[in-house]
Design a protein around this motif. Structure first.
Motif, mmCIF file in Angstrom:
data_model
loop_
_atom_site.group_PDB
_atom_site.id
_atom_site.type_symbol
_atom_site.label_atom_id
_atom_site.label_comp_id
_atom_site.label_asym_id
_atom_site.label_seq_id
_atom_site.Cartn_x
_atom_site.Cartn_y
_atom_site.Cartn_z
ATOM 1 N N LYS A 2 0.832 -1.201 0.000
ATOM 2 C CA LYS A 2 0.000 0.000 0.000
ATOM 3 C C LYS A 2 0.869 1.255 0.000
ATOM 4 O O LYS A 2 0.591 2.235 -0.696
ATOM 5 C CB LYS A 2 -0.914 -0.007 1.217
ATOM 6 N N LYS A 3 1.961 1.231 0.785
ATOM 7 C CA LYS A 3 2.830 2.395 0.839
ATOM 8 C C LYS A 3 3.519 2.631 -0.503
ATOM 9 O O LYS A 3 3.737 3.765 -0.913
ATOM 10 C CB LYS A 3 3.887 2.214 1.933
ATOM 11 N N ILE A 4 3.873 1.537 -1.195
ATOM 12 C CA ILE A 4 4.508 1.669 -2.503
ATOM 13 C C ILE A 4 3.571 2.361 -3.476
ATOM 14 O O ILE A 4 3.950 3.282 -4.199
ATOM 15 C CB ILE A 4 4.923 0.284 -3.042
ATOM 16 N N VAL A 5 2.318 1.934 -3.495
ATOM 17 C CA VAL A 5 1.334 2.532 -4.397
ATOM 18 C C VAL A 5 1.115 3.998 -4.042
ATOM 19 O O VAL A 5 1.097 4.881 -4.910
ATOM 20 C CB VAL A 5 -0.001 1.755 -4.333
ATOM 21 N N PRO A 82 12.166 5.467 7.770
ATOM 22 C CA PRO A 82 13.086 4.423 8.240
ATOM 23 C C PRO A 82 13.690 3.593 7.114
ATOM 24 O O PRO A 82 14.813 3.098 7.246
ATOM 25 C CB PRO A 82 12.199 3.564 9.152
ATOM 26 N N SER A 83 12.967 3.468 5.993
ATOM 27 C CA SER A 83 13.486 2.640 4.899
ATOM 28 C C SER A 83 14.719 3.254 4.249
ATOM 29 O O SER A 83 15.519 2.546 3.631
ATOM 30 C CB SER A 83 12.400 2.424 3.842
ATOM 31 N N PHE A 84 14.924 4.600 4.386
ATOM 32 C CA PHE A 84 16.103 5.226 3.790
ATOM 33 C C PHE A 84 17.397 4.659 4.375
ATOM 34 O O PHE A 84 18.439 4.684 3.722
ATOM 35 C CB PHE A 84 16.077 6.737 4.020
ATOM 36 N N GLY A 151 12.669 -2.639 -0.454
ATOM 37 C CA GLY A 151 13.770 -3.219 0.299
ATOM 38 C C GLY A 151 13.311 -3.841 1.606
ATOM 39 O O GLY A 151 13.761 -4.932 1.983
ATOM 40 N N TYR A 152 12.391 -3.160 2.299
ATOM 41 C CA TYR A 152 11.849 -3.712 3.538
ATOM 42 C C TYR A 152 11.101 -5.018 3.288
ATOM 43 O O TYR A 152 11.212 -5.983 4.048
ATOM 44 C CB TYR A 152 10.898 -2.706 4.189
ATOM 45 N N GLN A 160 19.485 -7.195 2.115
ATOM 46 C CA GLN A 160 20.087 -6.388 3.176
ATOM 47 C C GLN A 160 19.994 -4.889 2.914
ATOM 48 O O GLN A 160 20.337 -4.094 3.781
ATOM 49 C CB GLN A 160 21.554 -6.790 3.353
ATOM 50 N N GLY A 161 19.543 -4.482 1.735
ATOM 51 C CA GLY A 161 19.459 -3.063 1.418
ATOM 52 C C GLY A 161 19.175 -2.854 -0.053
ATOM 53 O O GLY A 161 18.844 -3.802 -0.781
#
Length: 492
Positions: A2-5, A82-84, A151-152, A160-161
């Motif tokens: 959902k966040k990706i969209v 946080p994903s950065f 990535g998450y 790993q990233g």
């Protein structure tokens, strides 16, 4: 997912304006505005835009002014996600700054009027909406969050990233031709009626490319990673299904852990299939154009050493037609804004301006103004106007001093307040509340030739938007802006 969209929805929305005024309106159409923005009740040739009824009080004859402006603006978004921290270029940091530079090196405009008896026939050529190009060389937070969230999702599979390249550039100009006439009903009262034709020309380029996934063996291409991982999951799922089939054939209850493994593998496979469409990154190239027309009316009234004026610009309905690389409907709704052949609502809101001028002595003028932009009555793509809390307002004040018969100096300020909300704001297209100051001078080199120069700078507030407070995702928006201008007026 959902966040990706949601991130990609934001990524595809953009508009660029490097001028003063409302969300889609430029009010600095002359150098005289730069040196004193409170021009709504001033009597001058720049009134062809700001106070057209007042132009009728100029002397009989032909008047024409040429203006040039240089506009430079930066747009800065400080994004927290946080994903950065998973990004190769981010050094483990979850806060990242994205800056775009918008420059319009040559912004011309022309005002002309022919006054005879009580009539004033007027022409204005300018860029009354949009204006400039903004480039984010490293993309935006909404770009990177797309890949960061991927990535998450891949962490449970051993990733790993990530690494990626992002880019965005938007260019938008609305060219305006305004024709009209003012008439002095009485020696102290004039009215104006006219039409403005707008031609909009815009282009948008956006890209997410070179996506890579960090594994124990180093960074690998995202497409290759998906292919290998999907093959591994498919093989494991086939083995699990065979085991389940054997239990069922023997009439033995299938162990719960085997069923859970099957469900997990099927879910992971489904997620990978959804990510497949991003394997080659995301590319968008769209050109837009459209035409709109709107009436303009005005009035100017003189009383002793006071002058009062008002102007109303009706809403300009514009439908921008796309020529785009997006040929088919997308499951991401906002991408459809740029679908080839689509007509996009981009109305320029109606505008009411009211101004007052007082001359306490002959050589000094004090000016006040108010601008009200009817944003919520416009029609924008996705009905984003409904996300605003209220219409935009500007409050202006200025002073002018005729130092000598030849030299005039002036200065002024402008306070701009928008009806912003978290839902309305996004990092591709944003405005923030601000105040501006302008100053400059005019000098008569001959009786019929006047040169002017001005400087205008805007100071912006910060706007903090919290997207997902429980997950530490937020953005802070701000800008910088300055304008230099010069002009020349001829009176015959």
């Amino acid at each position: 997912m959902k966040k990706i969209v949601l991130s990609l929805i934001v990524f595809t929305m953009t508009a660029t304006s490097t001028f003063a005024g409302g969300i889609l309106t430029n009010t600095n159409q002359s150098v005289l505005f730069l040196k004193n923005p409170a021009r709504d009740a001033a009597i001058g040739l720049d009134g062809v835009y700001s106070n057209p009824a007042g132009v009728a009080f100029l002397s009989d004859g032909f008047h024409v002014a040429f203006n040039w402006q240089y506009v430079h603006q930066t747009r800065t978004i400080t994004s927290t996600n946080p994903s950065f921290a998973l990004g190769k270029k981010n050094n483990g940091e979850s806060v990242k700054e994205f800056e775009g530079v918008a420059t319009a090196p040559i912004v011309p405009s022309l005002q002309a009027a022919y006054n005879i008896n009580n009539w004033s026939i007027q022409l204005n050529l300018s860029i009354p909406s949009g204006g400039g190009a903004c480039e984010f060389a490293d993309g935006l937070g909404s770009f990177e969050s797309v890949v960061g969230n991927i990535g998450y999702m891949l962490l449970p599979l051993g990733a790993q990233g990530y690494d990626m390249d992002g880019y965005m550039k938007g260019r938008q100009y609305y060219y305006g031709i305004q024709l009209g006439a003012a008439y002095k009903i009485y020696p102290n009262l004039s009215v104006y009626g006219g039409l403005r034709l707008l031609y909009g020309d815009a282009s948008y380029k956006a890209k997410i490319s070179n996506i890579q996934v960090k594994t124990e063996g180093g960074y690998v291409d995202f497409s290759d990673y998906l292919q290998v991982t999907n093959a591994t999951i498919t093989t494991n799922l086939e083995k699990v299904n065979e085991g389940i089939a054997q239990y069922q054939a023997a009439g033995i209850p299938v162990p719960e852990d085997l069923l859970l493994t099957q469900a997990k593998l099927e879910s992971t496979k489904g997620s990978l299939n959804q990510l497949q469409k991003y394997a080659q990154g995301v590319n968008l190239l769209c050109n837009q154009d459209g035409v709109g027309i709107a009436p303009i009316i005005g009035v100017d009234y003189k009383y002793k050493n006071f002058n009062f004026a008002a102007k109303y610009e009706f809403k300009t309905q514009i439908r921008m037609k796309n020529e785009s690389t997006v040929n088919e409907a997308s499951e991401i709704a906002a991408v459809n804004k740029f679908r080839d052949g689509e007509k996009v609502n981009e109305d320029v809101p109606a505008l009411l301006t009211i101004g007052a001028q007082w001359k306490p002595i002959d050589v000094v003028s004090l000016n006040l103004g108010w601008h009200h932009f009817f944003d919520k009555n416009a029609s924008w793509y996705g009905n984003t106007q409904d996300l605003l809390k209220h219409d935009s307002n500007e409050f202006l004040a200025g002073v002018e001093w005729d130092v000598t018969d030849k030299l005039n100096v002036s200065c002024g300020g402008q306070l701009t307040r928008y009806g912003l909300s978290d839902e309305y704001m996004n990092d591709m297209s944003f405005v923030v509340n601000s105040y501006s100051i302008g100053l400059g001078f005019s000098y008569k080199v001959k009786d019929n030739i006047t040169l002017s120069a001005g400087y205008f700078q805007t100071m912006y507030d910060d706007y903090d938007r919290t997207n997902y407070p429980s997950e530490g995702i937020n953005d802070t928006f701000t800008r910088t802006n300055y304008v230099l201008g010069a002009g020349c007026q001829f009176d015959f």
